[in-house]
Each structure stands twice: as C-alpha cells, then as structure tokens.
Design a protein around this motif. Structure first.
Motif, PDB file in Angstrom:
ATOM      1  N   PRO A 207      -7.659   8.399   0.935  1.00  0.00           N
ATOM      2  CA  PRO A 207      -8.125   7.347   0.031  1.00  0.00           C
ATOM      3  C   PRO A 207      -7.138   6.192  -0.085  1.00  0.00           C
ATOM      4  CG  PRO A 207      -8.407   9.520  -0.961  1.00  0.00           C
ATOM      5  CD  PRO A 207      -7.567   9.701   0.263  1.00  0.00           C
ATOM      6  N   PHE A 208      -5.844   6.513  -0.127  1.00  0.00           N
ATOM      7  CA  PHE A 208      -4.816   5.483  -0.246  1.00  0.00           C
ATOM      8  C   PHE A 208      -4.870   4.513   0.928  1.00  0.00           C
ATOM      9  CE2 PHE A 208      -0.558   4.368   1.393  1.00  0.00           C
ATOM     10  CZ  PHE A 208      -0.146   3.484   0.399  1.00  0.00           C
ATOM     11  N   TYR A 213      -6.300  -0.801   3.034  1.00  0.00           N
ATOM     12  CA  TYR A 213      -6.688  -1.604   4.201  1.00  0.00           C
ATOM     13  C   TYR A 213      -7.878  -2.499   3.887  1.00  0.00           C
ATOM     14  CZ  TYR A 213      -7.708  -2.624   9.117  1.00  0.00           C
ATOM     15  OH  TYR A 213      -7.937  -3.255  10.326  1.00  0.00           O
ATOM     16  N   VAL A 214      -8.885  -1.936   3.217  1.00  0.00           N
ATOM     17  CA  VAL A 214     -10.072  -2.725   2.878  1.00  0.00           C
ATOM     18  C   VAL A 214      -9.723  -3.846   1.903  1.00  0.00           C
ATOM     19  CG1 VAL A 214     -12.329  -2.651   1.732  1.00  0.00           C
ATOM     20  CG2 VAL A 214     -11.697  -0.855   3.358  1.00  0.00           C
ATOM     21  N   LEU A 215      -8.838  -3.596   0.942  1.00  0.00           N
ATOM     22  CA  LEU A 215      -8.452  -4.633  -0.021  1.00  0.00           C
ATOM     23  C   LEU A 215      -7.770  -5.809   0.660  1.00  0.00           C
ATOM     24  CD1 LEU A 215      -7.163  -2.548  -3.083  1.00  0.00           C
ATOM     25  CD2 LEU A 215      -9.265  -3.903  -2.915  1.00  0.00           C
ATOM     26  N   VAL A 216      -6.911  -5.527   1.637  1.00  0.00           N
ATOM     27  CA  VAL A 216      -6.264  -6.610   2.376  1.00  0.00           C
ATOM     28  C   VAL A 216      -7.304  -7.425   3.146  1.00  0.00           C
ATOM     29  CG1 VAL A 216      -4.704  -7.135   4.296  1.00  0.00           C
ATOM     30  CG2 VAL A 216      -4.022  -5.491   2.552  1.00  0.00           C
ATOM     31  N   SER A 304     -15.728  -2.733   9.427  1.00  0.00           N
ATOM     32  CA  SER A 304     -16.121  -4.100   9.081  1.00  0.00           C
ATOM     33  C   SER A 304     -14.910  -4.916   8.646  1.00  0.00           C
ATOM     34  CB  SER A 304     -17.169  -4.092   7.963  1.00  0.00           C
ATOM     35  OG  SER A 304     -18.368  -3.498   8.406  1.00  0.00           O
ATOM     36  N   ALA A 305     -13.984  -4.276   7.946  1.00  0.00           N
ATOM     37  CA  ALA A 305     -12.767  -4.970   7.521  1.00  0.00           C
ATOM     38  C   ALA A 305     -12.019  -5.517   8.734  1.00  0.00           C
ATOM     39  CB  ALA A 305     -11.874  -4.018   6.720  1.00  0.00           C
ATOM     40  N   VAL A 356      -0.340  -3.629   9.435  1.00  0.00           N
ATOM     41  CA  VAL A 356      -1.279  -2.998  10.363  1.00  0.00           C
ATOM     42  C   VAL A 356      -0.638  -1.792  11.033  1.00  0.00           C
ATOM     43  CG1 VAL A 356      -2.617  -3.295  12.484  1.00  0.00           C
ATOM     44  CG2 VAL A 356      -2.598  -5.103  10.765  1.00  0.00           C
ATOM     45  N   ALA A 357       0.639  -1.908  11.393  1.00  0.00           N
ATOM     46  CA  ALA A 357       1.332  -0.785  12.036  1.00  0.00           C
ATOM     47  C   ALA A 357       1.393   0.418  11.105  1.00  0.00           C
ATOM     48  CB  ALA A 357       2.744  -1.206  12.445  1.00  0.00           C
ATOM     49  N   VAL A 358       1.679   0.179   9.823  1.00  0.00           N
ATOM     50  CA  VAL A 358       1.745   1.266   8.848  1.00  0.00           C
ATOM     51  C   VAL A 358       0.354   1.868   8.623  1.00  0.00           C
ATOM     52  CG1 VAL A 358       2.247   1.859   6.445  1.00  0.00           C
ATOM     53  CG2 VAL A 358       3.801   0.358   7.702  1.00  0.00           C
ATOM     54  N   ALA A 359      -0.650   0.982   8.458  1.00  0.00           N
ATOM     55  CA  ALA A 359      -2.022   1.454   8.265  1.00  0.00           C
ATOM     56  C   ALA A 359      -2.475   2.286   9.462  1.00  0.00           C
ATOM     57  CB  ALA A 359      -2.962   0.269   8.059  1.00  0.00           C
TER      58      ALA A 359
END
Length: 499
Positions: A207-208, A213-216, A304-305, A356-359
């Motif tokens: 969830p985290f 990711y979606v919020l960014v 979609s994000a 992005v690398a962390v995600a």
C-alpha cells in the motif's frame, strides 16, 4: 540467445493468445453480468472484511500478496515498452485488458478458494489444485505446476531484478553487481520466513509504494492539467488507428497493450489464485471479488500513473514495425524505467530519477517475493504425493540465483524470458478456467442470493452440487473466515470431478 527467445515468443504470444485473453475476459464479463462493475462497492468493503487465522491470512493481506505480484516492473518499465512498440494507443488496450480481466481474476481466484487445501497448517491453492480436484486432470495439473515453478522460480525474477538494477544505476550510480548482492541478502531473509512473513511484508510495503507512486503522478498531471485532454485524445485515437502519426501500428497497439496488460495485472495468468487461496474467508466469492479489484489497482491506477507521466512530459519513443523512429521524445534511452525517470526528472529535478528508482525497487522486489510464494505453493502441491522436501531448498537457491543473474544481464534477454514464462502460464490457466467456470459462477450466484437475504454468506459446496471442494464440506469456512478456531472437517466428497 535473443533470436531463440524471440522465436519461442513468436509462437507463445501469437495473435491467438492475444485474442483469447480479450475474448475470455469479455465472455466472463457477460456471464457474470459485468460483476466488475456491479460489485465495485462490495469489492472495496470486502478488502477490509475478515481476519487472519492460524492457518490463513486476512483478505487484505491476501490482496497485498496478490498486488505484490501484480504491481511490479511492468507498471513502470512495461508501460514504457508498450508505448514504444505499440504507440500511445497501447495504453487504452491495457485499460481494456484490466476491465475485462477483472472478471477472469474473479473466476480464477474464486476457484482457488473453492478447491484449496490445508497443508502443514497453512492454506494452499491455485490452478494446479483446481485442475486436479475440479477437472480430475492430474497430468494437466502437474504440467501447470512444473511450468509455474520454472516461470516464477527461474524466468520471471530476472525481469524484476534487471529493472531494479537499471533504475538504481541511472539514479544513483549503483553498479548492477552491488544491486544483485543487496537483493540476494534481503530476498533470502524474507523467503526463509514462510507465508506469514511474506504476508506481513506485503501488507506494509505494497500500500505504501502504490499510494506514494500514484500521488506523485497525480501531482504531475495536476501541474500539467491543460495537457490532459490532448493526451486522452491521443490515447483513444491511437487505440483505434485514427491518429495520423500512429494509425499504421493499430495491430501492434492491441498486441502490446494486451501483452503488457496481461504481464502487469496477471488476470487469467494463474498467479493470483495462489495468494487468494491463502485468505481465511467464509465464502470463496468474497476473495474472488477482492482479487477482481486488485486488477483495477494495478492497471487503472498504477499503470495509468506511469502512462500519463510519460505522455504529458513527452518523454517516450515510438518505433515502427521495421524499427524506424515514429516519434522520438528521448534519444539514446532504451525502453524501460529510464523513460519514467527522465519524465519525472524533467519536472522534479534532483528528485524524480531517485524517486522512480526507489519506487521500482519496492515494486519489483515485492513481485520477486510473490513469485517465490507462487512457485513454493506449486512445490507444496507436488510434495503432497512425492514428498521431496529438498525441492523447496532448490527453489530458494534457484530464485536467488535468477535474481542475481537478471540484475547483471541485458534487459532484452530478461524481458524475453519473462514473456515466455507469462505466456506458458496464461495458455495453461485460461484453458483450465474456461473448462471449470461453472463452480465459480455458481458460487457468485450463491453469494448474491445470501447477501440479498441479509446474511453473511457461508459456502456449502454440497448444496451447490460442487464436488471436490473437500475443505469446505462440514461448515469449515464459516469458522476460519472469522478468525475463530477451526471446526473439524466433515466427510469429504470422494468424486474429485467438478460440476
């Protein structure tokens, strides 16, 4: 090596599989009266319903474990690849695959629950179990189990590891060899902890990572809201060959959209039922509906994000069938996580590439963990009869080795091998759920009838004429799903064939 891999993929990912995935999703949607629309509210409610037990995990933990498998490198690197070879229209076909695939996910995950077993104190289930117990086809079940062990234990982890290594090298200059070592150590710690540790890990991390990711992505879209209408128009026009620039690759848009859609959300592929079978619920349809929603989370939200970030910033390339450039927004960058890193970096300098690398690390690593659980479940299935406990140790060595190998090899080989694994599982599982769809829809109708009567649905396979669902006979599910002590099994149904 590349030529051999591409040749094999040419057969596995023929147009027949593309249209089979779409056709089966449409058929199940029609038969279920578009359950993925009618029951959206119920899907969300059920995510937080029920508790874990000594034998099983909660509905939310099972969802998190499934999303750990669904949300991976395909959501970042896979979307970029789909746009590169299929154009912006591929995004629409990924959406379509998610919408139709939600019904396929419901069917396979409900079947996983119906035919699950309690083995060594834990719930286990999946396609191999329902193929044997529902269809009575033991050899077919064994073929699926072996193919899945090979795909999830050897072929697919390398794709995830490769994207992690590429992302960390681009953002922080970490060498692939160092990344491989880090992955091996962390992965070893988790997979030696059993299903409970895997579920607890997924429940916290998934969830985290997905919400962040979606919020960014939402922030980026908001900053460029004036471009959103034109991006949506580009996706829709390209999807149906009406865009002047990308109209010539309509077939590729469908092919790559469905291909990457199946790879990303895994609907119909047969991976989802493994985690969903571990849930402690009172009725199989409960977890089937939850798993249907997981497809939405994966594709409609996370994929979609990525797509909106790439298309709004223009940081993507499109190649024609002959390899010629149809659109170049990035020069010298191969299709993969680099697209998304450049897109974010162009808007958030000094932060985008690292984020992005962390995600990607969390997305892809949790997927590798999920692959282990899926492969282990199929080894447990085989060990019910042959009793070879050392197979689990071989799997652990194999998946760690595959992760290390994938981190240091080229992306093209890794993706090609991953596609072989996904394609094999999809062919085997979609055929099985087509043959064994009746119990899943019987369970859906039973669930709907009990809900309409104001009851908390409890599953009774004998009443529905479903044979082979030994675990549920004798009122088993109504105890475990509420976190209470389990009741003893009743007399099992001896005929293992489905109805």
């Amino acid at each position: 090596m590349n030529e051999l891999v591409n040749w094999i993929n040419g057969y596995i990912w023929s147009p027949a599989l593309i249209y089979l995935c779409l056709g089966v999703g449409l058929y199940f949607s029609l038969r279920g009266r578009f359950l993925q629309v009618r029951h959206v509210k119920e899907m969300v409610r059920l995510m937080f319903d029920g508790k874990s037990s000594d034998s099983g995990v909660s509905s939310f933990q099972a969802l998190a474990m499934t999303l750990a498998g669904r949300v991976g490198t395909g959501n970042i690197a896979g979307v970029a690849t789909a746009i590169t070879f299929g154009g912006p229209g591929a995004v629409f076909w990924m959406w379509m695959m998610a919408f139709l695939g939600a019904s396929s996910a419901f069917v396979e995950s409900t079947l996983g629950q119906i035919y699950k077993e309690k083995i060594n104190g834990e719930y286990r289930g999946g396609p191999a179990f329902y193929i044997e117990k529902g269809l009575g086809m033991k050899r077919y079940a064994l073929v699926f189990a072996i193919a899945t062990i090979f795909a999830c234990g050897v072929l697919l982890p390398g794709v995830q590891a490769n994207s992690i290594a590429a992302g960390l090298q681009t953002a922080m200059g970490v060498t692939p060899e160092v990344t491989a070592g880090i992955l091996a150590v962390i992965l070893g710690f988790i997979i030696f902890g059993g299903v409970k540790r895997i579920a607890s890990f997924a429940e916290v991390v998934v969830p985290f990572m997905a919400i962040g990711y979606v919020l960014v992505a939402v922030a980026i879209v908001a900053l460029n809201i004036d471009q959103l209408p034109s991006v949506l128009a580009l996706i829709l026009k390209s999807a149906f060959g009406m865009d002047a620039g990308f109209g010539a690759i309509l077939g590729l848009a469908i092919q790559w959209g469905v291909k990457r859609g199946v790879y990303s959300n895994e609907a119909g592929q047969g991976t989802g039922p493994h985690a969903s079978s571990a849930a402690a619920v009172t009725h199989p349809a409960k977890q089937g509906l939850v798993q249907g929603f997981s497809v939405y989370v994966d594709t409609l939200f996370v994929c979609s994000a990525t797509a909106f970030m790439l298309l709004i910033t223009g940081k993507y390339n499109v190649q024609g069938p002959d390899g010629s450039a149809m659109f170049t927004g990035l020069s010298g960058v191969a299709a993969g996580p680099g697209y998304t890193q450049d897109a974010l970096e162009s808007i958030m300098p000094g932060f985008g590439s690292i984020f992005v690398a962390v995600a990607l690390f969390f997305f892809a690593f949790t997927t590798i963990v999920a692959y282990y659980y899926i492969a282990e479940t199929n080894i447990v299935y085989i060990n019910r009869k042959v009793h070879r406990p050392w197979l689990t140790h071989v799997l652990k060595v194999a998946i760690v080795s595959s992760t290390i190998y994938g981190a240091v090899k080229t992306a093209e080989v890794a993706w090609g091998l991953g596609d072989i694994g996904v394609g094999l599982m999809a062919w085997l599982n979609i055929t099985a759920i087509l043959l064994l769809q009746k119990p899943a829809f019987a369970a859906l109708r039973d669930y709907e009838a009990q809900k309409k009567a104001g009851l908390d649905p409890v599953f009774d396979p004998v009443k529905l004429g479903i044979k082979g669902a030994d675990y549920w006979v004798g009122g088993k599910g109504d105890k475990e799903g509420k976190g209470e002590a389990s009741a003893p099994l009743g007399q099992p149904v001896r005929d293992s064939r489905g109805s």
